[in-house]
Design an enzyme around this catalytic site. Structure first.
Site, PDB file in Angstrom:
ATOM      1  N   LYS A 281       0.878  -1.259  -0.194  1.00  0.00           N
ATOM      2  CA  LYS A 281      -0.029   0.083  -0.034  1.00  0.00           C
ATOM      3  C   LYS A 281       0.786   1.172   0.180  1.00  0.00           C
ATOM      4  CE  LYS A 281      -3.645  -1.913   2.914  1.00  0.00           C
ATOM      5  NZ  LYS A 281      -4.749  -1.864   2.146  1.00  0.00           N
ATOM      6  N   ASP A 351      -2.620  -7.537  -1.746  1.00  0.00           N
ATOM      7  CA  ASP A 351      -3.342  -6.597  -0.748  1.00  0.00           C
ATOM      8  C   ASP A 351      -4.827  -7.033  -0.685  1.00  0.00           C
ATOM      9  OD1 ASP A 351      -3.782  -4.446   1.215  1.00  0.00           O
ATOM     10  OD2 ASP A 351      -4.245  -3.135  -0.759  1.00  0.00           O
ATOM     11  N   GLU A 353      -6.071  -9.684   0.760  1.00  0.00           N
ATOM     12  CA  GLU A 353      -5.869 -10.963   1.623  1.00  0.00           C
ATOM     13  C   GLU A 353      -7.152 -11.283   2.609  1.00  0.00           C
ATOM     14  OE1 GLU A 353      -6.227  -7.906   4.151  1.00  0.00           O
ATOM     15  OE2 GLU A 353      -5.215  -7.552   2.554  1.00  0.00           O
ATOM     16  N   ARG A 355     -10.173 -11.736   2.166  1.00  0.00           N
ATOM     17  CA  ARG A 355     -10.839 -12.554   1.189  1.00  0.00           C
ATOM     18  C   ARG A 355     -10.288 -14.255   1.523  1.00  0.00           C
ATOM     19  NH1 ARG A 355     -11.472  -9.503  -4.116  1.00  0.00           N
ATOM     20  NH2 ARG A 355     -11.059  -7.916  -2.309  1.00  0.00           N
TER      21      ARG A 355
END
Length: 506
Positions: A281, A351, A353, A355
């Protein structure tokens, strides 16, 4: 949160307290006293409403004015809070009352002497209203002071517990206020966890917090560490957690009632810090990522409340806990994970992650044969784009279940909105090498495609709903109503209401 709650039927103008809170409606030449405020209003020459008008008060929602009583009433301070226009018929909305009580207590709690003994003479002609006032007041008095130091912090820590008295003659007021206290404690516990610095709440710490709650409440608990997760085939948790020095955990909490015939299962996303992994990020996007475990915190707090309330339902809570960090051992874009149960996922973006860990939890939850599975997660930035920072999304494989959960959230004063799961978006998650990809190639409808991804791990015939709380879980703006800056506890009350609804379905 250190407060005490009680109910009193006496006139608020005669009660011994440090402050009395009354409500006013907007409209007319001056704010009009609401139910519960008339004796206090009448104690002032010419009426308190006229004084408020001179101060520029309008009675708008959550508007707060503090006035010295100068002996007009027993309490030295009167706090007048706006409730907006008086309803044309029926009682004042419970959520309006909660937010008004919260605004008043935030104002009082900011004083050097703290809130002290507070009488709440807001409209409470029904038990629901009494509970709403109590809930808002308790949440409005919340503060997170773990990391505060210095003289001000020492003085605040030495203040006595706030004492809150709700004035109400309604049948059932005592029970409603008692329930409100349990809910407020649960929401405050969620807030505490979310507000904790991520270095002080790694996956092992969150699992330890769950063990402490289990010990206090008698909940059954099972904690799977990184070795058990790897041996058990929990590829989502293992894959996301492998880049961190702090290994992942799966926590299972269970509450059972001897007369229960219904079972609900809650699955919460517990990413204790989300750097994005190798799909890093931007730095600004990480500042609030200690809140990426809000879903797991809400599940843990809800399980605590369900146990405290003794609901006639069986409830299972899963916390899917990991830290998503970049390192030489981190999962890579294009890695393929095998989720618990065997389905494979191609990781196109590390990113996305949440789920992945949720998929493990959802599959495992089926083993409890629940009547309903509800997952709650700070899952997508797309949720903020679609619904903003105060409304969470509800998706489901059953429209009637979706509507029931929206109704439960509404009853608890939590803003939510029903969202679809369009079948055509599933094609965007196709993978050339695995059963499914973790993100779609097309950016549009990201919140919905994330829900569709989770739906892939729900068995045919199992009722399931997904709550995306990415925006409402963490307040990066100023405080409002009973909501403080930082962790909000969003979704906690809704989960408890869902359990209550299923308890009534026995």
């Amino acid at each position: 949160m250190s407060t005490t709650l009680s109910v009193n039927t006496e006139s608020p103008s005669s009660l011994d307290a440090d402050a009395v809170v009354v409500g006013y409606h907007s409209g007319g030449d001056a704010p009009e006293p609401a139910s519960g405020a008339h004796s206090v209003d009448a104690a002032f020459a010419g009426g308190l409403g006229s004084t408020l008008s001179l101060l520029g008060a309008s009675g708008a929602p959550e508007e707060v004015h503090t006035i010295a009583s100068l002996g007009a009433v027993k309490a030295p301070v009167v706090v007048a809070v706006g409730l907006g226009p008086a309803p044309a018929e029926g009682p004042v909305d419970s959520d309006v009352l909660s937010r008004a009580a919260g605004a008043a207590l935030r104002s009082l709690s900011s004083r050097p002497e703290g809130a002290g003994r507070v009488v709440l003479a807001l409209p409470a002609t029904t038990a629901d209203q009494a509970g709403a006032v109590a809930l808002g007041a308790e949440l409005g008095s919340y503060s997170f002071d773990r990391y505060r130091t210095g003289e001000k912090a020492e003085k605040k820590a030495a203040l006595p517990a706030a004492s809150l008295t709700v004035v109400s003659e309604a049948d059932g007021a005592d029970d409603a206020v008692e329930r409100a206290a349990v809910l407020a404690q649960a929401v405050s516990f969620t807030r505490d966890l979310v507000n904790t610095a991520p270095a002080d709440l790694v996956p092992e710490d969150l699992a330890a917090a769950a063990q402490e709650i289990a010990q206090q409440t008698g909940l059954e608990i099972e904690v799977l560490d990184e070795r058990a997760l790897a041996e058990g085939g929990y590829g989502g948790l293992t894959g996301v957690g492998q880049g961190s020095a702090n290994p992942p955990r799966l926590v299972r909490l269970a509450y059972s009632h001897p007369e229960a015939t219904k079972t609900v299962a809650f699955v919460g996303k517990g990413i204790t810090f989300d750097s994005g992994g190798l799909s890093l990020k931007p730095s600004g996007g990480m500042e609030s990522m200690k809140s990426d475990m809000s879903g797991a915190a809400s599940v843990l707090a809800a399980m605590r409340a369900i146990s405290s309330l003794g609901l006639k339902v069986n409830a299972i809570g899963y916390l899917t806990v990991a830290e998503n960090m970049p390192s030489g051992t981190a999962q890579r874009p294009s890695d393929v994970l095998s989720i618990y149960g065997g389905k494979t996922v191609e990781v196109l973006n590390t990113d996305a992650e949440g789920r992945l860990v949720m998929a493990d939890g959802l599959v495992r939850a089926h083993e409890d044969q629940p009547d309903l599975i509800v997952d709650i997660a700070t899952l997508t930035g797309a949720q903020l784009v679609a619904l903003g920072t105060r409304v969470f999304a509800v998706m489901s494989n059953d429209n009637s279940v979706r509507d029931e959960i929206v109704a439960a959230a509404t009853a608890e004063g939590e803003a939510s909105w029903p969202m679809p799961l369009p079948a055509e978006l599933r094609a965007g998650l196709n993978s050339s090498v695995a059963d499914i990809a973790n993100v779609a190639a097309e950016r549009w409808g990201g919140m919905l495609s994330a829900g569709i991804f989770l739906q892939e791990f729900i068995e045919e015939g199992t009722k399931w709903a997904h709550l995306d709380i990415a925006g409402p879980s963490f307040n990066q703006g100023g405080p409002h109503g009973y909501t403080s800056k930082g962790g909000t506890g969003a979704g906690t009350r809704t989960l408890v209401r869902i359990a209550e609804d299923y308890a009534r379905k026995q």
